[in-house]
Design a protein around this motif. Structure first.
Motif, PDB file in Angstrom:
ATOM      1  N   THR A 158     -10.741  11.227  -9.371  1.00  0.00           N
ATOM      2  CA  THR A 158     -10.020  11.195 -10.649  1.00  0.00           C
ATOM      3  C   THR A 158      -8.504  11.263 -10.452  1.00  0.00           C
ATOM      4  O   THR A 158      -7.752  11.103 -11.410  1.00  0.00           O
ATOM      5  CB  THR A 158     -10.449  12.368 -11.558  1.00  0.00           C
ATOM      6  N   VAL A 159      -8.058  11.509  -9.231  1.00  0.00           N
ATOM      7  CA  VAL A 159      -6.623  11.596  -8.959  1.00  0.00           C
ATOM      8  C   VAL A 159      -6.068  10.191  -8.749  1.00  0.00           C
ATOM      9  O   VAL A 159      -6.634   9.409  -7.980  1.00  0.00           O
ATOM     10  CB  VAL A 159      -6.352  12.444  -7.706  1.00  0.00           C
ATOM     11  N   PRO A 160      -4.979   9.826  -9.431  1.00  0.00           N
ATOM     12  CA  PRO A 160      -4.385   8.501  -9.223  1.00  0.00           C
ATOM     13  C   PRO A 160      -4.083   8.264  -7.749  1.00  0.00           C
ATOM     14  O   PRO A 160      -3.565   9.148  -7.060  1.00  0.00           O
ATOM     15  CB  PRO A 160      -3.092   8.562 -10.054  1.00  0.00           C
ATOM     16  N   ALA A 170       3.845  13.644   3.004  1.00  0.00           N
ATOM     17  CA  ALA A 170       5.006  14.311   2.405  1.00  0.00           C
ATOM     18  C   ALA A 170       4.649  15.639   1.754  1.00  0.00           C
ATOM     19  O   ALA A 170       5.309  16.664   1.990  1.00  0.00           O
ATOM     20  CB  ALA A 170       5.662  13.386   1.376  1.00  0.00           C
ATOM     21  N   VAL A 171       3.614  15.637   0.938  1.00  0.00           N
ATOM     22  CA  VAL A 171       3.261  16.861   0.209  1.00  0.00           C
ATOM     23  C   VAL A 171       2.698  17.908   1.162  1.00  0.00           C
ATOM     24  O   VAL A 171       3.096  19.074   1.139  1.00  0.00           O
ATOM     25  CB  VAL A 171       2.265  16.552  -0.929  1.00  0.00           C
ATOM     26  N   LEU A 325      -4.559  18.856  -3.979  1.00  0.00           N
ATOM     27  CA  LEU A 325      -4.857  18.031  -5.150  1.00  0.00           C
ATOM     28  C   LEU A 325      -5.407  18.882  -6.294  1.00  0.00           C
ATOM     29  O   LEU A 325      -5.178  18.579  -7.464  1.00  0.00           O
ATOM     30  CB  LEU A 325      -5.849  16.927  -4.772  1.00  0.00           C
ATOM     31  N   GLY A 326      -6.096  19.958  -5.951  1.00  0.00           N
ATOM     32  CA  GLY A 326      -6.554  20.884  -6.980  1.00  0.00           C
ATOM     33  C   GLY A 326      -5.396  21.574  -7.674  1.00  0.00           C
ATOM     34  O   GLY A 326      -5.411  21.762  -8.894  1.00  0.00           O
ATOM     35  N   LYS A 334       3.881  19.085  -8.668  1.00  0.00           N
ATOM     36  CA  LYS A 334       4.311  17.824  -9.257  1.00  0.00           C
ATOM     37  C   LYS A 334       4.079  16.679  -8.270  1.00  0.00           C
ATOM     38  O   LYS A 334       4.711  16.629  -7.216  1.00  0.00           O
ATOM     39  CB  LYS A 334       5.786  17.899  -9.634  1.00  0.00           C
ATOM     40  N   LEU A 335       3.167  15.785  -8.629  1.00  0.00           N
ATOM     41  CA  LEU A 335       2.966  14.585  -7.818  1.00  0.00           C
ATOM     42  C   LEU A 335       3.415  13.334  -8.567  1.00  0.00           C
ATOM     43  O   LEU A 335       3.992  12.427  -7.967  1.00  0.00           O
ATOM     44  CB  LEU A 335       1.499  14.453  -7.395  1.00  0.00           C
TER      45      LEU A 335
END
Length: 372
Positions: A158-160, A170-171, A325-326, A334-335
């Motif tokens: 469900t994550v873009p 990066a994250v 991602l959670g 913030k993504l």
């Protein structure tokens, strides 16, 4: 099956990247083929084109991507067609001493797959049939890529995709340096030197971990404004002060944690000098192999300072990628805001130019190839 794919290739150090049509072979044992949906444009990719990271060309770039599994090889049980996955440029054998002790980012077998797959071969060929090396066992700046399962992590579908892709470098690198490497304590004071994609994530890692003061240090006013948007409480423009470390100390009295996100010896020194007593400096940036850092040795025991490195945020990819991602889904990271601009693959050279110019928090190449 073999697939034709457009890919971003480094043919020669010091030259602009090229977009070529390559052949991506189907998966062998313990491998999967992925239709890439999005790939972040990272400074490490740039470093591979300059020789700072000495991967031998010709090289298919890209290590920070998300996509959908379209084919699985023999013996693959943890992935199936249709799964959403992100790439990991760290191979995780699961058997060496470091993997077994819970530090897969330091896998003793990972160096075998720096510019090819773990078995020492590649699944990528140029127009004339020549083998093409792949960045960090990935080579995912392409419409399709075949990776070993050790370099893939299944994620929430469900994550873009353009957001999920950023978690794989990066994250993870920025947030992980705060969470895993430094283990920043709530109420601490922190400074982040270098406000690129990794630096911004170090800042929001500090926010999430509960830092009371976060000083962003850079020479680019645009990036310092971005830093405020991601939670920096103060900024220091190194072009406007005589000594960045002294400026940080004047604001904070000396930080508890300093994160160097540039990859340069002099910046490491500034980060270290910005520490208060008992502080920890974390070197996150990838420096030239010949680069060196000079410190006052007595300051280590006398002030009980710590200098340590962080590779991919000391990640345990199988655990940390879904965890991050959670946090994003819970509104704590913030993504969406990280993706400043998306590019079709034909504009890859422009994406690299924009990164060098400091225009983007993160530029992302987005693919629209139908699944086949």
């Amino acid at each position: 099956m073999d697939r034709q794919a457009k890919a971003v290739v480094c043919r020669e150090w010091g030259q602009p990247v090229q977009v070529e049509t390559i052949t991506v072979e189907g998966p062998k044992r313990d491998e999967i083929t992925i239709k890439i949906a999005a790939c972040g444009v990272c400074h490490s990719d740039l470093s591979a084109t300059t020789g700072k990271i000495p991967y031998p060309p010709p090289l298919v770039l890209g290590h920070e991507a998300a996509g959908v599994v379209v084919e699985v090889g023999e013996g693959v049980t943890d992935f199936k067609e249709g799964d959403h996955v992100v790439s990991s440029f760290i191979s995780m054998c699961g058997k060496c001493r470091q993997c077994v002790r819970g530090r897969p980012v330091l896998c003793e077998n990972a160096r075998k797959a720096m510019f090819n797959l773990p078995d020492g071969t590649v699944r990528t060929k140029g127009a004339d049939g020549e083998p093409l090396n792949v960045f960090g066992a990935c080579g995912v700046m392409a419409e399709f890529a075949t990776l070993h399962v050790d370099n893939c992590v299944k994620v929430d579908d469900t994550v873009p995709m353009q957001n999920a892709a950023l978690v794989s470098c990066a994250v993870m690198t920025g947030v992980g340096a705060v969470f895993n490497t430094a283990r920043l304590e709530p109420g601490s004071r922190a400074a982040v030197f270098g406000i690129g994609g990794v630096g911004l994530n170090a800042i929001q890692g500090c926010v999430t971990a509960g830092a009371e003061m976060i000083v962003a240090v850079d020479n680019n006013p645009r990036k310092l404004e971005m830093a405020k948007e991601f939670g920096a409480t103060h900024t220091v423009n190194i072009n406007e002060v005589e000594d960045a470390a002294k400026a940080v100390k004047k604001l904070t009295g000396g930080v508890d944690y300093a994160f160097e996100c540039v990859g340069a010896g002099p910046v490491v020194e500034q980060a270290y000098k910005s520490l208060g007593r008992g502080g920890t400096a974390v070197v996150v940036g990838v420096a030239d192999p010949k680069d060196k850092t000079s410190l006052t040795t007595l300051s280590l025991p006398a002030d009980e300072r710590t200098l340590k490195g962080s590779w991919l945020g000391s990640a345990r990819p199988q655990h940390d990628f879904p965890r991050i991602l959670g946090l994003y889904k819970a509104g704590k990271l913030k993504l969406d805001e990280l993706v400043t601009r998306t590019y079709p693959i034909e504009e890859a050279a422009q994406a690299f130019d924009d990164m060098v110019a400091g225009k983007n928090a993160r530029g992302v190449i987005v693919f629209e190839t139908p699944v086949a």
